[in-house]
Design a protein around this motif. Structure first.
Motif, mmCIF file in Angstrom:
data_model
loop_
_atom_site.group_PDB
_atom_site.id
_atom_site.type_symbol
_atom_site.label_atom_id
_atom_site.label_comp_id
_atom_site.label_asym_id
_atom_site.label_seq_id
_atom_site.Cartn_x
_atom_site.Cartn_y
_atom_site.Cartn_z
ATOM 1 N N ALA A 93 35.214 -27.054 159.984
ATOM 2 C CA ALA A 93 35.461 -28.439 159.596
ATOM 3 C C ALA A 93 34.115 -29.139 159.394
ATOM 4 O O ALA A 93 33.300 -29.197 160.327
ATOM 5 C CB ALA A 93 36.288 -29.149 160.667
ATOM 6 N N ARG A 94 33.868 -29.614 158.196
ATOM 7 C CA ARG A 94 32.587 -30.259 157.898
ATOM 8 C C ARG A 94 32.475 -31.583 158.651
ATOM 9 O O ARG A 94 33.445 -32.345 158.722
ATOM 10 C CB ARG A 94 32.437 -30.496 156.400
ATOM 11 N N PRO A 95 31.302 -31.893 159.214
ATOM 12 C CA PRO A 95 31.150 -33.164 159.947
ATOM 13 C C PRO A 95 31.411 -34.380 159.075
ATOM 14 O O PRO A 95 31.911 -35.407 159.556
ATOM 15 C CB PRO A 95 29.698 -33.113 160.430
ATOM 16 N N LEU A 135 38.430 -33.223 159.677
ATOM 17 C CA LEU A 135 39.484 -32.382 160.222
ATOM 18 C C LEU A 135 39.163 -31.968 161.646
ATOM 19 O O LEU A 135 38.002 -31.956 162.071
ATOM 20 C CB LEU A 135 39.671 -31.134 159.351
ATOM 21 N N ASP A 136 40.197 -31.610 162.366
ATOM 22 C CA ASP A 136 40.058 -31.135 163.737
ATOM 23 C C ASP A 136 39.760 -29.635 163.707
ATOM 24 O O ASP A 136 40.527 -28.851 163.135
ATOM 25 C CB ASP A 136 41.339 -31.405 164.527
ATOM 26 N N GLN A 137 38.634 -29.227 164.333
ATOM 27 C CA GLN A 137 38.246 -27.816 164.292
ATOM 28 C C GLN A 137 39.278 -26.931 164.973
ATOM 29 O O GLN A 137 39.511 -25.796 164.537
ATOM 30 C CB GLN A 137 36.876 -27.641 164.974
ATOM 31 N N ALA A 138 39.933 -27.414 166.021
ATOM 32 C CA ALA A 138 40.950 -26.609 166.698
ATOM 33 C C ALA A 138 42.119 -26.301 165.765
ATOM 34 O O ALA A 138 42.665 -25.189 165.789
ATOM 35 C CB ALA A 138 41.447 -27.331 167.952
ATOM 36 N N ARG A 197 43.304 -22.382 163.252
ATOM 37 C CA ARG A 197 44.627 -21.756 163.145
ATOM 38 C C ARG A 197 45.042 -21.502 161.709
ATOM 39 O O ARG A 197 46.108 -20.910 161.474
ATOM 40 C CB ARG A 197 45.684 -22.638 163.832
ATOM 41 N N LEU A 198 44.245 -21.935 160.746
ATOM 42 C CA LEU A 198 44.637 -21.788 159.343
ATOM 43 C C LEU A 198 44.647 -20.340 158.885
ATOM 44 O O LEU A 198 45.295 -20.018 157.886
ATOM 45 C CB LEU A 198 43.695 -22.604 158.445
#
Length: 397
Positions: free
Chosen positions: A370-372, A322-325, A329-330
């Motif tokens: 977001a997990r790598p 997933l994209d951390q940016a 926003r979640l």
């Protein structure tokens, strides 16, 4: 390597420099006047006194020599006196500089003392005690005007929060009552002995599902409003780990339907904290629901509860990267990553925003990472609490 940093440019520092500079300039001026007067009054006159009779040449030569010696001694004494005066002036200037800074800081502290009292009182006032006021006493000057202005602002904020609480209380009844009426009407229509057309039955079931969704959305909004603007949370000791284990047990059917693998070995009933049992239970339920709902079939969930500087509940799930940016926003209301990335488009979009609001209401925080390797890690941190001697009744067995 430790770097040296300049002190922060506070109002007290600026006033200290101002007052210290004024005291120092006053001392420099005083010393300058003293030196000018002292040095100007030590001039030596070389003219002979009036009325002195002339002397013989031999006697004149001896007198001239003696006068020359006396003038040399006087010049040496004058030079020594001048050097002593200059050294004393330098020492006095250094002392005046130190005294000026100390006096400037003391004066600045006394001037800013009412402002520091206002700052301390304002920081103590939160959404839970908006009824408090600064109530600064003293002359009608600028400081009292500032305090009165802040008191007026606090009164307006208290009225606004009270209106929010009234809205939450009224909406809980006024908005749910028509939904319950519509749901009951649909159930009565479908329960009639006459055969119901298939198209009508399908429409009724669809309306019932939408009403349930609206009810869940309304419940989420009310919980969010209560967490942000409601009454202060209670202070019951609860273990986040045991709440998470109970939430997993209640969702055993959903876990089995999605064939999810659950690792709850790190729960063990730990992570004790204090707070409102209803809000904390809803917070943990939302975290677990998020892990179950937004997960792929055959995925996994790992739950851990840890004690330490903070009581933490960590829930990790697998999935695509997933994209951390976007993950950041979640925690906002009605924010989703989309069904193509989370595996499901269900949900009201309020789950994690409720978690963030409840955690903030209890002095904690929500962290999303977001997990790598793919998936999401949700961490809820709350202030820790000691394990009570008797387990409260609100704690799940």
């Amino acid at each position: 390597m430790r770097t040296w940093r300049l002190p922060a440019r506070t109002a007290r520092l600026r006033l200290t420099v101002l007052y210290g500079g004024m005291f120092l300039l006053s001392g420099v001026g005083l010393l300058a006047i003293t030196n000018l007067v002292g040095l100007g009054g030590t001039r030596v006159s070389r003219s002979a006194p009036a009325g002195v009779p002339p002397v013989e040449p031999a006697t004149l030569a001896a007198a001239t020599e003696r006068i020359a010696r006396l003038q040399a001694q006087l010049a040496d004494a004058h030079a020594a006196q001048t050097r002593q005066l200059l050294v004393g002036s330098a020492v006095a200037l250094v002392v005046m500089g130190v005294v000026s800074v100390v006096l400037g800081r003391v004066v600045a502290g006394r001037v800013l003392r009412p402002l520091r009292m206002i700052i301390t009182a304002t920081r103590r006032i939160t959404a839970d005690n908006l009824d408090e006021r600064l109530a600064v006493r003293g002359p009608d000057d600028e400081v009292k005007d500032l305090a009165d202005t802040i008191d007026g602002l606090l009164e307006r904020l208290e009225n606004a929060f009270a209106a929010q609480r009234r809205f939450v209380a009224d909406a809980s009844h006024e908005l749910r009552t028509p939904l319950a009426t519509m749901r009951a009407s649909l159930d009565v229509a479908l329960a009639k002995p006459e055969p119901v057309p298939e198209q009508t039955a399908a429409l009724a079931h669809r309306l019932r599902a939408e009403l349930d969704q609206i009810d869940r959305l309304l419940a989420g909004l009310l919980t969010l409003a209560r967490a942000r603007h409601g009454s202060p949370p209670g202070r019951t000791a609860l273990p986040l780990g045991r709440l998470a284990a109970a939430a997993l047990d209640d969702r055993a059917a959903g876990l089995a339907a999605k064939e999810l693998t659950v690792d709850a070995s790190g729960v063990a009933g730990g992570a004790w904290t204090r707070g409102d049992p209803t809000l904390l239970t809803r917070m943990v339920d939302n975290v677990i629901d998020n892990a179950v709902t937004h997960n792929h079939r055959g995925g996994w969930i790992r739950v851990a509860a840890t004690d330490g500087a903070a009581a933490e509940l960590v829930v990790e799930t697998g999935g695509p990267v997933l994209d951390q940016a976007q993950v950041d926003r979640l925690a906002r209301p009605f924010q989703r990553l989309g069904a193509d990335r989370t595996g499901s488009g269900d949900g009201s979009g309020l789950g994690l925003s409720i978690v963030a609001a409840v955690a903030a209401a209890h002095g904690g925080a929500l962290r999303l990472r977001a997990r790598p390797d793919g998936g999401l890690a949700v961490t809820v941190s709350l202030p820790p609490a000691e394990v009570p001697a008797e387990v409260p009744a609100e704690v799940p067995a």
